[in-house]
Design a protein around this motif. Sequence first.
Motif, PDB file in Angstrom:
ATOM      1  N   GLY A  65      40.346  39.246  23.249  1.00  0.00           N
ATOM      2  CA  GLY A  65      41.566  38.455  23.304  1.00  0.00           C
ATOM      3  C   GLY A  65      42.516  38.831  24.415  1.00  0.00           C
ATOM      4  O   GLY A  65      43.559  38.206  24.569  1.00  0.00           O
ATOM      5  N   ALA A  66      42.196  39.841  25.192  1.00  0.00           N
ATOM      6  CA  ALA A  66      43.130  40.306  26.221  1.00  0.00           C
ATOM      7  C   ALA A  66      43.089  39.467  27.497  1.00  0.00           C
ATOM      8  O   ALA A  66      44.089  39.372  28.196  1.00  0.00           O
ATOM      9  CB  ALA A  66      42.854  41.765  26.561  1.00  0.00           C
ATOM     10  N   ALA A  67      41.971  38.866  27.803  1.00  0.00           N
ATOM     11  CA  ALA A  67      41.855  38.105  29.049  1.00  0.00           C
ATOM     12  C   ALA A  67      42.575  36.772  28.923  1.00  0.00           C
ATOM     13  O   ALA A  67      42.406  36.049  27.944  1.00  0.00           O
ATOM     14  CB  ALA A  67      40.390  37.881  29.394  1.00  0.00           C
TER      15      ALA A  67
ATOM     16  N   ALA B 100      36.024  49.895  30.742  1.00  0.00           N
ATOM     17  CA  ALA B 100      37.001  49.813  31.830  1.00  0.00           C
ATOM     18  C   ALA B 100      37.486  48.377  32.024  1.00  0.00           C
ATOM     19  O   ALA B 100      38.675  48.153  32.299  1.00  0.00           O
ATOM     20  CB  ALA B 100      36.392  50.350  33.126  1.00  0.00           C
ATOM     21  N   ASP B 101      36.603  47.398  31.864  1.00  0.00           N
ATOM     22  CA  ASP B 101      37.004  45.992  31.962  1.00  0.00           C
ATOM     23  C   ASP B 101      38.020  45.645  30.887  1.00  0.00           C
ATOM     24  O   ASP B 101      39.035  44.982  31.153  1.00  0.00           O
ATOM     25  CB  ASP B 101      35.794  45.060  31.816  1.00  0.00           C
ATOM     26  CG  ASP B 101      34.807  45.137  32.965  1.00  0.00           C
ATOM     27  OD1 ASP B 101      35.172  45.630  34.052  1.00  0.00           O
ATOM     28  OD2 ASP B 101      33.653  44.700  32.761  1.00  0.00           O
ATOM     29  N   VAL B 102      37.773  46.089  29.667  1.00  0.00           N
ATOM     30  CA  VAL B 102      38.681  45.803  28.552  1.00  0.00           C
ATOM     31  C   VAL B 102      40.030  46.481  28.794  1.00  0.00           C
ATOM     32  O   VAL B 102      41.089  45.860  28.633  1.00  0.00           O
ATOM     33  CB  VAL B 102      38.077  46.245  27.199  1.00  0.00           C
ATOM     34  CG1 VAL B 102      39.076  46.047  26.064  1.00  0.00           C
ATOM     35  CG2 VAL B 102      36.798  45.479  26.909  1.00  0.00           C
ATOM     36  N   VAL B 103      40.002  47.742  29.206  1.00  0.00           N
ATOM     37  CA  VAL B 103      41.241  48.481  29.472  1.00  0.00           C
ATOM     38  C   VAL B 103      42.050  47.772  30.555  1.00  0.00           C
ATOM     39  O   VAL B 103      43.273  47.632  30.440  1.00  0.00           O
ATOM     40  CB  VAL B 103      40.931  49.937  29.874  1.00  0.00           C
ATOM     41  CG1 VAL B 103      42.166  50.640  30.429  1.00  0.00           C
ATOM     42  CG2 VAL B 103      40.376  50.714  28.675  1.00  0.00           C
ATOM     43  N   ALA B 104      41.375  47.296  31.599  1.00  0.00           N
ATOM     44  CA  ALA B 104      42.060  46.595  32.681  1.00  0.00           C
ATOM     45  C   ALA B 104      42.723  45.314  32.185  1.00  0.00           C
ATOM     46  O   ALA B 104      43.859  44.997  32.576  1.00  0.00           O
ATOM     47  CB  ALA B 104      41.083  46.298  33.826  1.00  0.00           C
TER      48      ALA B 104
ATOM     49  N   ALA C 173      46.672  44.506  32.151  1.00  0.00           N
ATOM     50  CA  ALA C 173      47.215  43.310  32.805  1.00  0.00           C
ATOM     51  C   ALA C 173      48.161  42.550  31.882  1.00  0.00           C
ATOM     52  O   ALA C 173      49.141  41.962  32.333  1.00  0.00           O
ATOM     53  CB  ALA C 173      46.075  42.408  33.265  1.00  0.00           C
ATOM     54  N   ARG C 174      47.867  42.600  30.592  1.00  0.00           N
ATOM     55  CA  ARG C 174      48.720  41.918  29.614  1.00  0.00           C
ATOM     56  C   ARG C 174      49.864  42.807  29.114  1.00  0.00           C
ATOM     57  O   ARG C 174      50.692  42.396  28.325  1.00  0.00           O
ATOM     58  CB  ARG C 174      47.888  41.483  28.403  1.00  0.00           C
ATOM     59  CG  ARG C 174      46.816  40.447  28.686  1.00  0.00           C
ATOM     60  CD  ARG C 174      47.378  39.041  28.867  1.00  0.00           C
ATOM     61  NE  ARG C 174      47.882  38.453  27.656  1.00  0.00           N
ATOM     62  CZ  ARG C 174      47.260  37.583  26.895  1.00  0.00           C
ATOM     63  NH1 ARG C 174      46.046  37.196  27.223  1.00  0.00           N
ATOM     64  NH2 ARG C 174      47.816  37.119  25.813  1.00  0.00           N
ATOM     65  N   LYS C 175      49.835  44.084  29.577  1.00  0.00           N
ATOM     66  CA  LYS C 175      50.827  45.084  29.158  1.00  0.00           C
ATOM     67  C   LYS C 175      50.765  45.325  27.665  1.00  0.00           C
ATOM     68  O   LYS C 175      51.783  45.488  26.984  1.00  0.00           O
ATOM     69  CB  LYS C 175      52.234  44.702  29.609  1.00  0.00           C
ATOM     70  CG  LYS C 175      52.371  44.613  31.118  1.00  0.00           C
ATOM     71  CD  LYS C 175      53.766  44.288  31.522  1.00  0.00           C
ATOM     72  CE  LYS C 175      54.057  44.181  32.963  1.00  0.00           C
ATOM     73  NZ  LYS C 175      53.148  44.121  33.982  1.00  0.00           N
TER      74      LYS C 175
END
Length: 109
Positions: free
Chosen positions: A84-86, A97-101, A105-107
């Motif tokens: 749900g972050a993207a 690392a992709d998920v963390v990024a 990005a969404r803070k």
Amino acid sequence: KYKAVEELIDDIGNVSAVTHESAAAHMQSAVEEIKEALAILNKGVTGKVRLEAEEKLHVALHKLEGEMRGETPMSGDYCGSCYGAAEDSSKCCNTCADVVAEYAARKWG
């Protein structure tokens, strides 16, 4: 130049002979891909051909590493969840690392 790597790959090939049949087949496939890339690199190629051989070597080494750890390889078209972050729903998160990024990005968190 790559003699030590070639010897290591031969040893891994020998070990795969005593592992589970399906794992051994995947390991042997990766070993053959590594040998092919090393054969190209040992010719002293340059430019695009060298870059392609280095990429092939990197991918095959990663595949072999996963096999040796007992990980199930992902298909080339795998698209992992970003939980749900993207903001872009078609974005793939295939690594932590992709998920963390995406969270950064969404803070979030």
